[in-house]
Design a protein around this motif. Sequence first.
Motif, mmCIF file in Angstrom:
data_model
loop_
_atom_site.group_PDB
_atom_site.id
_atom_site.type_symbol
_atom_site.label_atom_id
_atom_site.label_comp_id
_atom_site.label_asym_id
_atom_site.label_seq_id
_atom_site.Cartn_x
_atom_site.Cartn_y
_atom_site.Cartn_z
ATOM 1 N N SER A 52 -6.782 40.504 -9.407
ATOM 2 C CA SER A 52 -6.427 39.144 -9.595
ATOM 3 C C SER A 52 -4.950 39.031 -8.977
ATOM 4 O O SER A 52 -4.775 37.975 -8.268
ATOM 5 C CB SER A 52 -6.253 39.250 -11.068
ATOM 6 O OG SER A 52 -7.278 39.158 -11.755
ATOM 7 N N ILE A 53 -4.036 39.862 -9.223
ATOM 8 C CA ILE A 53 -2.604 39.631 -8.277
ATOM 9 C C ILE A 53 -2.737 39.667 -7.005
ATOM 10 O O ILE A 53 -2.076 38.827 -6.316
ATOM 11 C CB ILE A 53 -1.654 40.861 -8.860
ATOM 12 C CG1 ILE A 53 -1.331 40.726 -10.317
ATOM 13 C CG2 ILE A 53 -0.630 40.713 -8.097
ATOM 14 C CD1 ILE A 53 -0.641 41.886 -11.019
ATOM 15 N N SER A 54 -3.494 40.448 -6.387
ATOM 16 C CA SER A 54 -3.660 40.739 -4.870
ATOM 17 C C SER A 54 -4.340 39.184 -4.678
ATOM 18 O O SER A 54 -3.799 38.881 -3.277
ATOM 19 C CB SER A 54 -4.657 41.755 -4.608
ATOM 20 O OG SER A 54 -5.035 41.794 -3.259
ATOM 21 N N TYR A 55 -5.180 38.850 -5.284
ATOM 22 C CA TYR A 55 -5.751 37.332 -4.692
ATOM 23 C C TYR A 55 -4.934 36.111 -4.723
ATOM 24 O O TYR A 55 -4.883 35.667 -3.975
ATOM 25 C CB TYR A 55 -7.153 37.252 -5.737
ATOM 26 C CG TYR A 55 -7.664 35.734 -5.435
ATOM 27 C CD1 TYR A 55 -8.264 35.639 -4.334
ATOM 28 C CD2 TYR A 55 -7.428 34.969 -6.397
ATOM 29 C CE1 TYR A 55 -9.019 34.400 -4.169
ATOM 30 C CE2 TYR A 55 -7.902 33.380 -6.464
ATOM 31 C CZ TYR A 55 -8.793 33.331 -5.138
ATOM 32 O OH TYR A 55 -9.329 32.200 -4.907
ATOM 33 N N VAL A 56 -4.201 36.192 -6.044
ATOM 34 C CA VAL A 56 -3.449 34.999 -6.206
ATOM 35 C C VAL A 56 -2.156 34.877 -5.052
ATOM 36 O O VAL A 56 -1.755 33.916 -4.573
ATOM 37 C CB VAL A 56 -2.690 34.691 -7.448
ATOM 38 C CG1 VAL A 56 -3.751 34.530 -8.309
ATOM 39 C CG2 VAL A 56 -2.007 35.913 -8.058
ATOM 40 N N LEU A 57 -1.781 36.182 -4.721
ATOM 41 C CA LEU A 57 -0.579 36.267 -3.541
ATOM 42 C C LEU A 57 -0.955 35.970 -2.180
ATOM 43 O O LEU A 57 -0.306 35.802 -1.353
ATOM 44 C CB LEU A 57 -0.215 37.830 -3.608
ATOM 45 C CG LEU A 57 0.734 38.248 -4.960
ATOM 46 C CD1 LEU A 57 1.109 39.614 -4.954
ATOM 47 C CD2 LEU A 57 1.881 37.091 -5.035
ATOM 48 N N THR A 58 -2.339 35.885 -1.991
ATOM 49 C CA THR A 58 -2.682 35.266 -0.789
ATOM 50 C C THR A 58 -2.908 33.853 -0.512
ATOM 51 O O THR A 58 -3.202 33.264 0.622
ATOM 52 C CB THR A 58 -4.302 35.748 -0.588
ATOM 53 O OG1 THR A 58 -5.143 35.202 -1.382
ATOM 54 C CG2 THR A 58 -4.209 37.356 -0.784
ATOM 55 N N ARG A 91 1.908 36.244 -13.646
ATOM 56 C CA ARG A 91 1.794 36.566 -15.210
ATOM 57 C C ARG A 91 0.427 35.785 -15.538
ATOM 58 O O ARG A 91 -0.485 36.452 -16.308
ATOM 59 C CB ARG A 91 2.948 35.935 -15.916
ATOM 60 C CG ARG A 91 2.734 36.234 -17.345
ATOM 61 C CD ARG A 91 3.873 35.418 -18.197
ATOM 62 N NE ARG A 91 3.718 34.098 -17.916
ATOM 63 C CZ ARG A 91 4.583 33.144 -18.070
ATOM 64 N NH1 ARG A 91 5.798 33.286 -18.515
ATOM 65 N NH2 ARG A 91 4.056 31.821 -17.857
ATOM 66 N N ASP A 92 0.118 34.446 -15.212
ATOM 67 C CA ASP A 92 -1.050 33.850 -15.465
ATOM 68 C C ASP A 92 -2.151 34.596 -15.040
ATOM 69 O O ASP A 92 -3.277 34.645 -15.673
ATOM 70 C CB ASP A 92 -0.946 32.492 -15.169
ATOM 71 C CG ASP A 92 0.191 31.612 -15.685
ATOM 72 O OD1 ASP A 92 0.555 32.157 -16.989
ATOM 73 O OD2 ASP A 92 0.488 30.644 -15.303
ATOM 74 N N ALA A 93 -2.127 35.022 -13.923
ATOM 75 C CA ALA A 93 -3.351 35.898 -13.263
ATOM 76 C C ALA A 93 -3.652 37.254 -14.007
ATOM 77 O O ALA A 93 -4.930 37.383 -14.258
ATOM 78 C CB ALA A 93 -3.066 35.994 -11.879
ATOM 79 N N THR A 94 -2.760 37.596 -14.544
ATOM 80 C CA THR A 94 -3.136 38.992 -15.526
ATOM 81 C C THR A 94 -3.259 38.602 -16.784
ATOM 82 O O THR A 94 -3.851 39.473 -17.487
ATOM 83 C CB THR A 94 -1.807 39.990 -15.323
ATOM 84 O OG1 THR A 94 -0.733 39.263 -15.831
ATOM 85 C CG2 THR A 94 -1.518 40.286 -13.657
ATOM 86 N N ALA A 95 -3.026 37.342 -17.065
ATOM 87 C CA ALA A 95 -3.109 37.155 -18.840
ATOM 88 C C ALA A 95 -4.337 36.207 -19.205
ATOM 89 O O ALA A 95 -4.824 36.331 -20.141
ATOM 90 C CB ALA A 95 -1.690 36.332 -19.256
ATOM 91 N N THR A 96 -5.148 35.760 -17.844
ATOM 92 C CA THR A 96 -6.122 35.201 -18.304
ATOM 93 C C THR A 96 -7.385 35.671 -18.722
ATOM 94 O O THR A 96 -7.546 36.948 -18.436
ATOM 95 C CB THR A 96 -6.667 34.259 -16.962
ATOM 96 O OG1 THR A 96 -6.683 35.181 -15.898
ATOM 97 C CG2 THR A 96 -5.769 33.178 -16.834
ATOM 98 N N ALA A 97 -8.259 34.991 -19.574
ATOM 99 C CA ALA A 97 -9.468 35.879 -20.145
ATOM 100 C C ALA A 97 -10.346 36.248 -18.838
ATOM 101 O O ALA A 97 -10.382 35.523 -17.935
ATOM 102 C CB ALA A 97 -10.091 35.027 -21.004
ATOM 103 N N PRO A 98 -11.181 37.226 -19.077
ATOM 104 C CA PRO A 98 -12.179 37.507 -18.116
ATOM 105 C C PRO A 98 -12.868 36.536 -17.592
ATOM 106 O O PRO A 98 -13.645 35.874 -18.376
ATOM 107 C CB PRO A 98 -13.020 38.833 -18.914
ATOM 108 C CG PRO A 98 -12.094 39.233 -19.713
ATOM 109 C CD PRO A 98 -11.287 38.278 -20.215
ATOM 110 N N ALA A 151 6.302 34.360 -10.235
ATOM 111 C CA ALA A 151 6.502 35.252 -11.297
ATOM 112 C C ALA A 151 5.295 34.671 -12.339
ATOM 113 O O ALA A 151 4.498 35.455 -12.902
ATOM 114 C CB ALA A 151 7.695 35.311 -11.797
ATOM 115 N N ASN A 152 5.531 33.455 -12.636
ATOM 116 C CA ASN A 152 4.440 32.665 -13.628
ATOM 117 C C ASN A 152 3.424 32.685 -13.009
ATOM 118 O O ASN A 152 2.231 33.013 -13.893
ATOM 119 C CB ASN A 152 4.920 31.223 -13.801
ATOM 120 C CG ASN A 152 6.371 31.265 -14.706
ATOM 121 O OD1 ASN A 152 6.821 32.411 -15.232
ATOM 122 N ND2 ASN A 152 7.037 30.182 -14.385
ATOM 123 N N VAL A 153 2.859 32.572 -11.861
ATOM 124 C CA VAL A 153 1.691 32.683 -11.052
ATOM 125 C C VAL A 153 0.954 34.251 -11.492
ATOM 126 O O VAL A 153 0.014 34.239 -11.888
ATOM 127 C CB VAL A 153 1.623 32.221 -9.664
ATOM 128 C CG1 VAL A 153 0.271 32.334 -9.206
ATOM 129 C CG2 VAL A 153 2.071 30.663 -9.683
#
Length: 604
Positions: free
Chosen positions: A8-14, A138-145, A134-136
């Motif tokens: 998820s983190i790798s995806y949002v960073l693109t 955090r949200d990517a790792t905290a969202t429900a599956p 940083a918030n983006v």
Amino acid sequence: MSSNPERSISYVLTKYVTTYMHKEVLMLNLNTRTRDAARLLQHYETDDIIVTDENNIPVGIVTDEDIIRKVSDVTVNAEFTFLKDIMNTPLITINEKASLQDALHKMRDNNVRKLPVVSKKNLVIGIIYQVTIANVIRDATATAPRLLSPPVKAILGNLGFVLQFAGVLLIVPAILSTILGEAVTATGIYLTTVLLLVIGFFLNSYGEKASLNLHQASILVVSSLFLLTLIGTIPYLYVLPYEGSNTEIFANAFFSSAAGFTTGGISLFDQPENLPQSFTFYRSFTQLVGGMSFIYLIITAFYPESKLQSMRGFISGKTLHMRELFATITIIFILYISIIASLLYLFGERNIIDNVSLAMSTVATGGFIPTSTILHNLIWEEKMVLIGGMILGALPFTFHYSLVKKKFLSPKLGKEILIYFAILGAAMALFIGLSGLEPLTSVFYTVSASTTAGLQSDNLSDFNGSAHLILIILMFIGGCGFSTAGGIKIFRLMHLKDIKKIIDKQKKSELSPELKKELIVTLIIIIAFPLVASLSAVYLMVLEDVNFQDAFLESTGVITTGGLSAGIIDLQTDPTAKIIFSFLMIFGRLEIIAIIYIFVPKLI
């Protein structure tokens, strides 16, 4: 928590910085008094000022802390101090097409926590903050599956847009069939249009517009052509008087639809004039939709980002984006079709609907013709018009784009185009000498083969072996890259001069990773096209009890979407074979390599 945080983190960073930047930015001239700047900071409730010069070019940044710290100095008088005296310079900025990951790297390297986002013209359009990124994360790792992973959502979003685009375009033949009072045809096309729009809408709802890697892009182009072909069978099932089992009926419709959307152009019908006129128009129109959609897909999926950024939209003047790229392609092709259809009408072909249908088949390098006799009695002027139209379809989209941008002044011909014309000229000379046909007819067939347009008025099984060989080679070579033409493409053949470096161990080590991959891909494509055509020819030879020469010509026309046919595949052909050859047209349209990218991602 997300089931796969790292992914998820790798995806949002693109994602582009423009997606998360703050668009409201206070920009003041460098000669603004510090006292006035402080008042504006308070009024707009912001912490940063982008300082610009007389041409609105950003030259520095001033924060509220800078004003408090520097103006509190007893040696500094806020009344007589200007922003240019206290700004931080040089200004560190980031391009609008940069990703969040690029922004983080730039912040780290320059020890800053915010970056103004600038357009290609170096104008500030927003600002991206480290805390926002940083918030983006955090949200990517905290969202429900989620049911769908981010890469899948990106594929669905782009796929939905392509289907909606096709659905909107198909309204044209639907309206024509309504005007002509051909209700059955209209019903089939309207149903196709609605289905494309609805499916596209739902895919957009579940997906999102995001950049794709090569593996995802390959899935996108394969899925797009398959769905267009599948949904495009509906009008054929409505209109055509097929006989036989349900399997045979579906196979005929699927093959015909594939021949349209892939611009293969191999027709199962000897006399298309017996079909409703709006339906023959629809057949040709699917070639145009498939050709334009394919150019869009290939450009957005595989075109270098740097080159795409350099293309400015002639509608908005901004960098081409999804909608304007489609609009640009559509306008250019409509212009060509209008000119060709008008010239055909001027030279004697009085049925304007058939003229437009033939013009669409020509520019889209498709091959469907509205009547079986329309090519038989063409005068030389009409043949020259069609030859010019086929060649336009085989030239790169960037060539057409430069014509528009330069207001129809001749653009500088690239090396690929010059090589294409050199090959075409040599083939013309050989074909004239070896085929036994008259010169203009020889030129027409060499252009039809090299552009993979597939327009023909003769039974090619009557041609001699030398003529067959030249046409087969031309279909394998194909046109230029990023065009509606099929085949291997000229730009890939240009890589052949470096192929020997792959074999030589010493020279191989000198190749860059990118060039090495390009050469490997070129080798795979050059081997795959004739290999698949040969296997298909053997299959056809056994199935239809024909000689290998005719079967190989037919198979080459299928896999290269060249469309030239020896008349082997028809309504009586085994339905399983027609389904197989339908998929071969789709695979060939994708130059086979997209399929390999899907199943062998290591090659990427």
